[in-house]
Design a protein around this motif. Structure first.
Motif, PDB file in Angstrom:
ATOM      1  N   UNK A 150       0.875  -1.189   0.000  1.00  0.00           N
ATOM      2  CA  UNK A 150       0.000   0.000   0.000  1.00  0.00           C
ATOM      3  C   UNK A 150       0.905   1.230   0.000  1.00  0.00           C
ATOM      4  N   UNK A 151       0.733   2.090  -0.964  1.00  0.00           N
ATOM      5  CA  UNK A 151       1.573   3.277  -1.031  1.00  0.00           C
ATOM      6  C   UNK A 151       0.915   4.472  -0.328  1.00  0.00           C
ATOM      7  N   UNK A 152       1.586   5.641  -0.409  1.00  0.00           N
ATOM      8  CA  UNK A 152       1.062   6.868   0.197  1.00  0.00           C
ATOM      9  C   UNK A 152       1.760   7.177   1.501  1.00  0.00           C
ATOM     10  N   UNK A 153       2.446   8.327   1.587  1.00  0.00           N
ATOM     11  CA  UNK A 153       3.233   8.594   2.799  1.00  0.00           C
ATOM     12  C   UNK A 153       2.985   9.980   3.394  1.00  0.00           C
ATOM     13  N   UNK A 154       1.928  10.644   2.942  1.00  0.00           N
ATOM     14  CA  UNK A 154       1.628  11.962   3.527  1.00  0.00           C
ATOM     15  C   UNK A 154       0.222  11.916   4.138  1.00  0.00           C
ATOM     16  N   UNK A 155       0.083  11.147   5.188  1.00  0.00           N
ATOM     17  CA  UNK A 155      -1.248  10.819   5.677  1.00  0.00           C
ATOM     18  C   UNK A 155      -1.660  11.556   6.945  1.00  0.00           C
ATOM     19  N   UNK A 156      -2.955  11.846   7.019  1.00  0.00           N
ATOM     20  CA  UNK A 156      -3.555  12.407   8.227  1.00  0.00           C
ATOM     21  C   UNK A 156      -4.907  11.728   8.449  1.00  0.00           C
ATOM     22  N   UNK A 157      -5.338  11.729   9.705  1.00  0.00           N
ATOM     23  CA  UNK A 157      -6.626  11.110   9.994  1.00  0.00           C
ATOM     24  C   UNK A 157      -6.954  11.114  11.473  1.00  0.00           C
ATOM     25  N   UNK A 158      -7.852  10.190  11.850  1.00  0.00           N
ATOM     26  CA  UNK A 158      -8.306  10.103  13.240  1.00  0.00           C
ATOM     27  C   UNK A 158      -7.815   8.805  13.866  1.00  0.00           C
ATOM     28  N   UNK A 159      -7.340   8.897  15.097  1.00  0.00           N
ATOM     29  CA  UNK A 159      -6.902   7.694  15.802  1.00  0.00           C
ATOM     30  C   UNK A 159      -8.132   6.900  16.235  1.00  0.00           C
ATOM     31  N   UNK A 160      -8.138   5.609  15.878  1.00  0.00           N
ATOM     32  CA  UNK A 160      -9.288   4.782  16.240  1.00  0.00           C
ATOM     33  C   UNK A 160      -8.920   3.665  17.212  1.00  0.00           C
ATOM     34  N   UNK A 161      -7.614   3.450  17.397  1.00  0.00           N
ATOM     35  CA  UNK A 161      -7.197   2.402  18.333  1.00  0.00           C
ATOM     36  C   UNK A 161      -5.757   2.681  18.732  1.00  0.00           C
ATOM     37  N   UNK A 162      -5.429   2.410  20.005  1.00  0.00           N
ATOM     38  CA  UNK A 162      -4.034   2.611  20.430  1.00  0.00           C
ATOM     39  C   UNK A 162      -3.570   1.377  21.190  1.00  0.00           C
ATOM     40  N   UNK A 163      -2.280   1.059  21.047  1.00  0.00           N
ATOM     41  CA  UNK A 163      -1.693  -0.076  21.749  1.00  0.00           C
ATOM     42  C   UNK A 163      -1.629   0.167  23.249  1.00  0.00           C
TER      43      UNK A 163
END
Lengths: 341, 341, 341, 341
Positions: free
Chosen positions: D58-71
């Motif tokens: 999967x390509x694409x390296x300038x990403x933004x978004x919403x956190x939906x899960x954290x370790x």
């Protein structure tokens, strides 16, 4: 295990039996074999200039030994490794750590081994794996003193003092850190004058490569430095004494454009008219300990025979004798005393 | 010619008739058209902090005008040129000049225009050709203030403060040099807070691009700076006031690893415990005037419309009114006053 | 006087009788006692890579001798002084000179002693007083080689290569300038590997302090450097050979963030894909000769016994034998040959 | 989830249904809202200059978004946070990371988001918590382009190019990174010339503050730069095109002592004679991406209204249209295209 703990300003450390520390999954447990006594301990024990993180507190921050246990998530350290413990337990994630300036770590989790968390005057000590440094087989455990005395000097000379080939450097105070600073400045190509009021220490400075030595109670420091620098003054001065008069003198002998570097904890204040800073474009700066990676580089210098460790260690005491060791430092009769727990 | 001369500390300058200066073969004679009044003049006239080279002494060190005569060996300046006079007559040959740090010149022949040799509060002034800077046709004679106010700010921000894109900068004192420093810091990519006790000056700061302003008699500087920097403090602070309390406050609001730059002549001393320098790796440095080449670069900034000269000049007086002009500066009612001889 | 003059590429210098130079009021006349032969002379004589300012041209640019006449306006040099002639006659006034970078002088009056103006393979030579350096009594006339070989190395190591304590440095080419570079890098605290195809030169390198030596026709340079640096590569490389293969190899052994410094005049081109620069943040830079003040500092290093001059001078010839001296250099059989006019 | 995956050089990405990534205890899962298309994607997809870590990728390296899960061990990021993903997953512990140079990370565990591990052309993406950056509420998700285009420019201008107030800067190539570089250089106080063969891009450059623009197919770049710099040349040049002719031209217009900075992945080699580096003391250096902390600083610049994000984003496409988006970049018809998964 046996440990030497601080209870109260002005009182000797108590030698007591305490539990062996328990490690977390990212920590390691070290059987301490050597721990240097640093002059900063006295600022803590005698003067209360530095506050303990808790009381009682095991002191000692220049520790080396053998790894006897490692946490589950520890990858690069294993049981049996001979190691040093870098005494600034920096977080690795804060503003300063991410920029490579670990000694300025601002994390609330930052700990200062031997000051805010239990240190190395004990049979065992624990530390985060990321503060551990491998000790090459050629180096003795007494290399523990490198994590503070050696690395603090390295950082001060290379990163903060920016000493370069051809500089004229003056080191005010020729104790343990001073003699390390001397060696680092010599290795960096400077002409170095060591200053102290003890002729023993000046002799040690000479034997470690000082080009000039001066005793300010006898010599006219100002005249000497001007004479040796074509009237210009010192390019870089390291001030390790922290008394009003040594600080004032340091400013006097600084060249225009020169840099005065403070290392360690002064009792006295520095008073200066900013006009002097302006007319000479003087720089007055502080240098704080070191990053772990700098200790790695210092270890390499010792391994390669370029930095001399042996002459710095003048006394060795057992853990039971730690207060006698502290007395030696108090009376200025030693360069470095190491405790052998 | 008419000239304003200093005779005695605490006394007004005397407007007198004196001989037009005679030039040597490497000097030029300038018909002065504008000469800025600098706050440093008051340190000289009122306080005697700076000593005159001779008495009586024509003062004024921010001069511009027309070249009316050139010495035989002068090559790059000719009669009719519109010029600025860089006020540090550096030798070009000493230890510092050969290294490009002309304001630290240590030649016995070094002269300080308007302080140790006759200056610009006069119809004519002479200067070495190597201290002359061409004034582009777009710039007015009042650009004379660039040789000190503008260039001192440029040197302090770029060379000494090393301000970089993204830095948080605080400027303590928003007079003439302060507002120049503000502009230079903004041009260098900093977020800038201007501090002053005069709301007029803070208004001027805002109009020249200050991101934040603060009046320390009203605002909690410490809280404000911490709030705006994620608790970190200022990366670079320029201190132009020189009072104990402003200096102490400056140290308080400095970030770890931050740099406090002194510009100008403080009356009060700075008192600081070196422990603070050490724990924060703080840097305290002085910045002195500028090299001639830096003034050339500042002139280019004005020519290109990037540095604003006009808002800095709030009053213009004739040579006969120079003492009234000095009074305006004394009372803090002006940004820059220029004398038009 | 007798002098050795260049007429044509590929031809020997002619030993001829010519007039003693006449000095201007800012120049001095020197009775040349020693003048080093530099490899750059061959780029001029054999290859025409550098063009003469005039033909015929007295060559030789590493000259020392006694002052026998001074111009009227000369202040700091007097008849009888033992001196070196810094071979870059910079103007002192241009963009670069005013910033302390004299070897980048862009004045139309800039002269290059022994290349564009008559040099030191002669009984007498003239030079601007501002290019003269006093020779302390402890130093022999053969210290003439310091103005190029010594100072070029100093500038390359300190100013351009920015070598610091702990760096791993590789020097490709261990001739005269290479061995000077080696000494400067050692003095600056580096671990140094000297590289050459001549075992004699590698022996010389060892005796001057090289920590490691390598012959690329025998040793695997890449493996060696990786092994000695924990796989990281060299922090700084000085390339003095200028052949495609040595340059390519240099790039291969550079650490991420490392610096490749070119000194001297390469015949071959360097070909590199910028991707390599990007992924490793490599730096490729050139270093040009030195400023006069750097030669002063090198002279001090020799005076203080820190930089060794004697082992560099392997042959001494008379002015009549200058072409034989050049042959020694051509055949790579010498470190430095000096001519004694 | 839907994702766009690379299979083979020269083939379009395939839009497919794949599993949502599973996170480890130190990672976070992000619902991607925007992901910029970078020109480097084409070096990967079209030319195979960069090798995938696995296929399909999967390509694409300038990403933004919403956190939906954290370790479990993640402390500073929580579900619901709006975030950017810094695309260099550096280790934090290696030689370079500990020194603050994260983009040079040499850990075997280092991953390159969107190149060696699955990226942002997908509905969900995972990343280590230490590579996550909070997005202030004022910034749109399209700020994803800051992690590469914005931060790469910031690092190149501030850290590698060391652009300072008054510098003359040339930017060769005015696409997305070029226009970011332009803005960063302007913010740092430079006079900037933007160069491109597209008049649309030069118009964009002008509107973003370029002082000068030039089209090398029409304008004489050499003459223009010399004219604008008093004959001196450019202080710093950023080369983003990577063709033989643009690189050669860049060297020609560099001032003595100037710095040529490569950003991005050139196809052609650079060929240069080191003599040019030496005589001009030129510097040729590479700049690689950025450290996470630099992206934080760039985010602050946008938040404070100093860096303009909007004009950079000329097209928005859905995830299904990612190949059309790539075509826009291929044809040079866009500045920045963002994918909205």
């Amino acid at each position: 295990m046996k440990a030497a703990r601080f209870y109260e300003v002005g009182k000797p450390l108590k030698i007591e039996n305490v539990d062996i520390p328990r490690i977390s999954d990212s920590e390691v447990l070290v059987r301490v074999r050597s721990c240097g006594i640093c002059h900063t301990d006295l600022h803590f024990i005698d003067e209360g200039l530095i506050k303990p993180g808790k009381v009682p507190q095991i002191m000692g921050h220049e520790a080396a030994g053998d790894v006897v246990e490692v946490g589950e998530r520890v990858k690069d350290v294993k049981v049996g490794d001979r190691v040093l413990i870098h005494f600034y337990f920096s977080c690795g994630e804060c503003y300063y750590c991410r920029r490579g300036r670990e000694s300025l770590c601002v994390s609330p989790e930052f700990q200062h081994f031997g000051f805010t968390t239990d240190g190395g005057y004990a049979e065992y000590a624990k530390a985060p794996a990321r503060s551990i440094i491998k000790l090459p087989s050629q180096l003795p455990y007494d290399a523990g003193i490198l994590v503070d005395a050696g690395s603090t000097a390295y950082h001060a000379v290379r990163e903060i003092g920016k000493v370069r080939l051809g500089d004229f450097v003056v080191i005010i105070g020729s104790g343990g850190v001073g003699l390390c600073t001397l060696q680092m400045a010599k290795l960096s190509g400077a002409t170095v004058m060591a200053v102290d009021i003890s002729s023993d220490k000046l002799d040690a400075a000479k034997s470690l490569g000082a080009d000039h030595v001066a005793n300010p109670t006898v010599d006219n420091l100002y005249e000497e430095v001007r004479r040796l620098t074509d009237g210009r003054g010192a390019d870089v001065i390291f001030e390790l004494v922290g008394l009003s008069e040594t600080m004032g003198r340091a400013v006097d002998i600084l060249a225009k454009g020169g840099r005065l570097v403070f290392i360690g904890y002064s009792k006295d204040d520095l008073t200066i008219n900013p006009r002097r800073l302006v007319t000479g474009e003087l720089q007055i700066v502080g240098s704080r300990a070191s990053s772990r990676y700098e200790t790695v580089e210092v270890v390499n210098l010792v391994r390669d025979g370029r930095f001399k460790l042996d002459p710095l260690i003048t006394h060795r005491v057992s853990l039971d004798e730690v207060n006698e060791g502290l007395d030696l430092v108090r009376r200025g009769e030693s360069i470095r005393v190491v405790v052998r727990p």
